[in-house]
Design a protein around this motif. Structure first.
Motif, short mmCIF file in Angstrom:
data_model
loop_
_atom_site.label_atom_id
_atom_site.label_comp_id
_atom_site.label_asym_id
_atom_site.label_seq_id
_atom_site.Cartn_x
_atom_site.Cartn_y
_atom_site.Cartn_z
N ARG A 96 66.67 84.91 -14.51
CA ARG A 96 65.87 84.13 -15.48
C ARG A 96 66.49 82.76 -15.78
O ARG A 96 65.77 81.81 -16.11
CB ARG A 96 65.73 84.97 -16.77
N GLN A 154 61.34 94.29 -5.02
CA GLN A 154 61.33 94.14 -6.48
C GLN A 154 61.95 92.79 -6.88
O GLN A 154 61.42 92.06 -7.72
CB GLN A 154 62.12 95.29 -7.08
N ASP A 155 63.06 92.43 -6.24
CA ASP A 155 63.72 91.16 -6.56
C ASP A 155 62.84 89.97 -6.18
O ASP A 155 62.81 88.96 -6.89
CB ASP A 155 65.07 91.07 -5.82
N ILE A 179 58.08 94.40 -12.70
CA ILE A 179 58.50 93.03 -12.99
C ILE A 179 58.91 92.96 -14.46
O ILE A 179 58.14 93.35 -15.33
CB ILE A 179 57.33 92.04 -12.72
N ALA A 180 60.13 92.46 -14.69
CA ALA A 180 60.57 92.29 -16.08
C ALA A 180 59.90 91.04 -16.63
O ALA A 180 60.06 89.95 -16.08
CB ALA A 180 62.09 92.14 -16.12
N VAL A 211 65.78 85.15 -8.72
CA VAL A 211 65.78 86.50 -9.28
C VAL A 211 66.23 86.44 -10.75
O VAL A 211 65.75 87.20 -11.60
CB VAL A 211 66.73 87.43 -8.48
N TYR A 253 59.53 89.89 -6.07
CA TYR A 253 58.45 89.76 -7.06
C TYR A 253 59.00 89.23 -8.40
O TYR A 253 58.33 88.48 -9.10
CB TYR A 253 57.74 91.09 -7.28
N GLN A 254 60.24 89.61 -8.72
CA GLN A 254 60.83 89.09 -9.95
C GLN A 254 61.03 87.57 -9.84
O GLN A 254 60.72 86.82 -10.76
CB GLN A 254 62.18 89.78 -10.22
N HIS A 269 57.71 85.93 -10.17
CA HIS A 269 57.27 85.88 -11.57
C HIS A 269 57.97 84.72 -12.29
O HIS A 269 57.34 83.97 -13.04
CB HIS A 269 57.56 87.21 -12.27
N HIS A 270 59.25 84.58 -12.04
CA HIS A 270 59.97 83.48 -12.69
C HIS A 270 59.40 82.13 -12.25
O HIS A 270 59.31 81.19 -13.06
CB HIS A 270 61.47 83.57 -12.36
#
Ligand code: BG6
Length: 486
Positions: A163, A218-219, A303-304, A161, A221-222, A225-226
């Protein structure tokens, strides 16, 4: 008459294992605990309850950090490949392997995932293993992340989660590229990157209970993404550091058919398959598919992304697509259909297919369909890096007659060849669990995939002695004839 082609010259034949399921030696020579070391064997759980098998408590995490209760945690012991690898590789060489898929346990190199310097003993272990493979003319195919991230990163950041884990992974990967650049050409970034949705803790160190209310998806998918960004960054670095190297993505190919031709069933199936492709789409095309972006927006999942992320994904796509394939399922919107277990999923039962003792539906034609679909979609070389039959083998007078396993592989090899004949570019085939190891899903030892039997039971009793099964000799013959004699 139609002309039939053989397997191509140089087709890579071999097997596959993962560090956390095979190596054991979980706290030896400076290795730190990984997420796998916190998962217990749960003998009384239903086979349908995959998330239950991979679930954990705070006490399990404490046990791993404090090094307690080893007997409950089968992946800590594996099959002690750490101390047996030379003999095991000699057996693989005797079968004629030209490739072996292994993973590097991140917490052997960086015990907490971060820290000043890598652990030399861990680096040395893999160097010697890769040298041993090379001595036998076996090409290593190395997965950088296979369900074994350092537990400390999971605890500190709720896994992927955060970065910072991208930076930690890129650093770890670069240490590996620098050290093994003369020994390893083929790399995979994340094993079954899609599995983050099915078992977020073992895939990405994410504990859903740590998310804010309503934010678990959400976490996840975050974290995903990472992983996409990290995969692209290390693909870039691998290409820069190892001339001629090839990097692949790795997908769980969950091939799904409509249960009926009712348009609702067909639509539900289409969506399931599109969702399955999404993960490879990002790594091959370098961008999120528009339908997925729309779906995320509708579900209010944001997603950030950092300014450069989209460019990074676009610029560093993979060279080949690898995947696991064990079974197929069907899908239906009807409420009264029977759902049966597959590889960390439940799917609707297909009346035309037999199933393994674990309920996974055996479908060799589904492998051909998968190859055709993936090649048509991506037009990249494909690598089948996992396929096999988990079964309970019986030892009688020191022999194991596993004709069921031979039948399974023969049918899957035949369908692979059929796909090659229809134009699909397949680089190779690494059979899963080519030596019996601990099951990823259920932590059982008795779910055996190997051509080589390992004398150990679910509770860890046994001599760890290796025995060649009937399938050992069969696979040796298949490889020697490059698939002509099956
Ligand atoms: C794949 C995993 O999904 O399936 C492997 O990458 C795993 O790690 C394999 O072992 C078979 O699953 P299981 O649960 O039977 O070990």
């Amino acid at each position: 008459m139609e002309k039939s082609l053989p397997f191509p010259q140089g087709f890579l034949w071999g097997g596959a294992i993962a560090a956390n399921q095979a190596e054991g030696a979980w706290n030896v020579d400076g290795k730190g605990p990984s997420v796998a070391d916190a998962i217990t064997w749960k003998p009384n759980l239903s086979l349908k309850d995959y998330s239950g098998h991979m679930a954990l408590t705070d006490e399990n995490i404490r046990d791993a950090f404090e090094g307690k209760n080893d007997a409950l945690y089968p992946k800590r012991r594996g099959i002690d490949f750490y101390h047996h690898y030379k003999d095991d590789i000699a057996l693989f060489a005797e079968m004629g392997y030209t490739v072996l898929r292994v993973s590097i346990a991140w917490s052997r190199i960086f015990p907490t995932g971060e820290g000043a310097a890598p652990n030399e003993a861990g680096l040395q272990f893999y160097e010697e293993m890769f040298r041993e493979l090379r001595r036998h003319n076996i090409e290593p195919l190395v997965t950088l992340s296979h369900y074994e991230m350092p537990l400390a990163l999971s605890e500190k950041y709720n896994g992927w989660v955060h970065r910072n884990v991208v930076d930690a992974f890129v650093r770890f990967s670069n240490v590996c590229f620098d050290r093994y650049k003369d020994l390893v050409r083929y790399w995979l970034t994340f094993n079954e990157i899609d599995s983050i949705h099915r078992h977020p803790f073992t895939t990405a160190g994410i504990r859903e209970e740590k998310s804010a209310p309503g934010k678990a998806q959400q976490d996840i998918y975050q974290g995903l993404h990472h992983q996409f960004v990290a995969s692209a960054l290390v693909t870039r670095d691998c290409h820069a550091k190892i001339p001629g190297s090839q990097v692949g993505c790795m997908l769980t190919k969950l091939t799904t058919y409509p249960h009926s031709c009712r348009p609702e069933d067909v639509e539900a199936t289409l969506k399931k398959n599109l969702e399955n492709y999404f993960y490879a789409d990002v790594q091959v095309f370098g961008e999120y598919p528009p339908l997925i972006l729309r779906d995320l927006a509708r579900r209010d999942i944001q997603i950030a992304m950092q300014a450069d992320d989209q460019r990074i994904l676009k610029d560093h796509t993979v060279d080949f697509v690898s995947f696991s394939y064990y079974m197929s399922m069907t899908e239906s919107t009807q409420p009264d259909v029977e759902r049966i277990p597959g590889n960390t999923v439940l799917g609707v039962k297909n009346p035309y297919l037999p199933a393994s003792e674990w309920g996974w539906q055996i479908d060799p034609v589904g492998l051909k369909i998968s190859l055709l679909e993936l090649y048509d979609r991506y037009q990249k070389p494909l690598f089948i890096v996992e396929n096999g039959l988990g079964a309970k083998d019986v030892v009688e007078n020191g022999e194991i007659h596993d004709s069921y396993r031979i039948d399974y592989f023969r049918a899957h090899f035949e369908q692979t060849l059929a796909a090659i004949n229809e134009g699909v570019d397949v680089m190779g085939f690494t059979t899963w669990g080519c030596i019996d190891i601990i099951s990823a899903g259920t932590s059982q030892m008795s779910k055996r995939y190997g051509f080589i039997y390992v004398d150990q039971d679910d509770e860890g009793n046994g001599t760890l002695k290796r025995l060649k099964k009937e399938s050992f000799w069969w696979y040796k013959k298949v490889i020697a004839s490059n698939g002509a004699d099956m």
